[in-house]
Write a protein that holds these residues in place. Structure first.
Motif, PDB file in Angstrom:
ATOM      1  N   GLU A 111       0.822  -1.208   0.000  1.00  0.00           N
ATOM      2  CA  GLU A 111       0.000   0.000   0.000  1.00  0.00           C
ATOM      3  C   GLU A 111       0.859   1.263   0.000  1.00  0.00           C
ATOM      4  N   ALA A 112       1.950   1.241   0.788  1.00  0.00           N
ATOM      5  CA  ALA A 112       2.830   2.408   0.831  1.00  0.00           C
ATOM      6  C   ALA A 112       3.553   2.588  -0.498  1.00  0.00           C
ATOM      7  N   TRP A 113       3.925   1.486  -1.134  1.00  0.00           N
ATOM      8  CA  TRP A 113       4.601   1.556  -2.432  1.00  0.00           C
ATOM      9  C   TRP A 113       3.658   2.129  -3.488  1.00  0.00           C
ATOM     10  N   GLU A 114       2.405   1.689  -3.460  1.00  0.00           N
ATOM     11  CA  GLU A 114       1.434   2.143  -4.454  1.00  0.00           C
ATOM     12  C   GLU A 114       1.138   3.637  -4.335  1.00  0.00           C
ATOM     13  N   THR A 115       1.212   4.168  -3.111  1.00  0.00           N
ATOM     14  CA  THR A 115       0.932   5.595  -2.891  1.00  0.00           C
ATOM     15  C   THR A 115       2.213   6.437  -2.900  1.00  0.00           C
ATOM     16  N   ARG A 116       3.355   5.794  -3.188  1.00  0.00           N
ATOM     17  CA  ARG A 116       4.653   6.495  -3.242  1.00  0.00           C
ATOM     18  C   ARG A 116       4.966   7.185  -1.920  1.00  0.00           C
ATOM     19  N   ASP A 117       4.609   6.553  -0.812  1.00  0.00           N
ATOM     20  CA  ASP A 117       4.788   7.161   0.513  1.00  0.00           C
ATOM     21  C   ASP A 117       6.124   6.713   1.104  1.00  0.00           C
ATOM     22  N   VAL A 118       7.158   7.518   0.868  1.00  0.00           N
ATOM     23  CA  VAL A 118       8.501   7.172   1.351  1.00  0.00           C
ATOM     24  C   VAL A 118       8.532   7.088   2.865  1.00  0.00           C
TER      25      VAL A 118
END
Length: 309
Positions: free
Chosen positions: A194-201
């Motif tokens: 989910e974090a990868w999909e939202t580009r949330d570093v």
């Protein structure tokens, strides 16, 4: 004369042994086919003298794998980037409607085929690996292993003990994960997705162990970092950079070698299969296989690209 069904029925066990010894499904299949070729080349009288065809085939397969492991080190020195074992799909996920006898269909997916475990096996000498896998995983007696390695049972016991120490040092809690551990690992992988999909570093850094390591295997056939990426911040930045450069990717949660993992595909074509090691709720290791030759078991039959291994 030995019944064909009796001998052919050993194939599943042999594939399971050879994959754990070699870390390659294609090489495992080749080793097993070679063992069967040697069996059928025996004169009928010699076959009748063999008390247990299964034990005979296992011994021959073990010797073939030992030879392959000996030559593999030189081959892997020439390999482009890091070499990782071939990832295995769950037989029900990518094999819909397939009724053949692909090696992947015969695999028993347990802790001894997780990517974390297979990577540790890669650190062993060929003799250590054969002794450890056959004894600790498949419970073969050292007297039989001695016939494969050409050493005494006592020496084989020492080899297995040395290999066991490697496993304990790398994963001191191996074997201790229960249902809660598996559920926790699945949730950790889902959070990373989910974090990868939202580009949330920031979220990715929080989900990764500070000392996390990411290793990619492109084999010179697909773009991949040639050296392991170390540290949560660097891995998070790398993952987001990949996402920005590869629009149209879809991430799917799936079983990889019997553990929670992710598959990245574009237009239905699998490009990357990622395995994870989770420690105390955080991802500590990521293994990303991108070499298309190692992704053949993941090709859907409805794409018309699934090869016969």
């Amino acid at each position: 004369m030995r019944g064909i069904d009796e001998v052919a029925g050993e194939r599943g066990q042999l594939i399971n042994v050879a994959y754990r010894l070699l870390g390659s499904l294609a090489e495992a299949e080749d080793a097993v086919q070679d063992a069967y070729a040697r069996w059928y080349a025996l004169p009928r009288g010699r076959q009748e003298e063999v008390v247990s065809p299964g034990a005979w085939l296992t011994t021959v397969t073990g010797r073939i794998c030992l030879d392959v492991l000996g030559s593999a080190r030189a081959r892997r020195e020439r390999y482009v980037g890091a070499w990782l074992p071939e990832p295995l799909p769950d037989r029900g996920e990518w094999n819909h409607g397939h009724h053949g006898t692909d090696p992947a269909d015969l695999m028993v997916l347990d802790e001894s085929v997780t990517m974390a475990f297979l990577v540790v096996l890669e650190s062993m000498t060929p003799a250590e690996r054969v002794a450890f896998v056959l004894h600790d995983v498949f419970r073969y007696p050292f007297a039989e292993i001695a016939g494969i390695l050409g050493r005494t049972p006592a020496a084989c016991k020492q080899l297995a003990s040395s290999a066991r120490r490697r496993v304990d040092l790398a994963h001191p809690r191996a074997g201790a994960a229960g249902t809660a551990g598996a559920a926790g690992a699945a949730q950790a992988v889902r959070n990373v997705k989910e974090a990868w999909e939202t580009r949330d570093v920031t979220a990715l850094v929080r989900l990764l162990d500070p000392a996390a390591v990411m290793t990619a295997d492109g084999g010179g056939m697909a773009g991949a970092a040639l050296r392991p990426i170390e540290g949560a911040a660097r891995i998070a930045q790398y993952m987001v950079a990949i996402a920005d450069k590869a629009p149209g990717l879809t991430l799917l949660e799936c079983s990889v070698n019997g553990a929670p993992g992710l598959v990245a595909q574009r237009a239905g074509v699998v490009l990357t299969v990622a395995s994870f090691d989770v420690t105390d709720g955080r991802v500590s290791r990521i293994w990303a296989v991108r070499n298309p030759e190692k992704l053949r078991p993941w090709v859907r039959e409805d794409q018309g690209l699934r090869p016969d291994l």
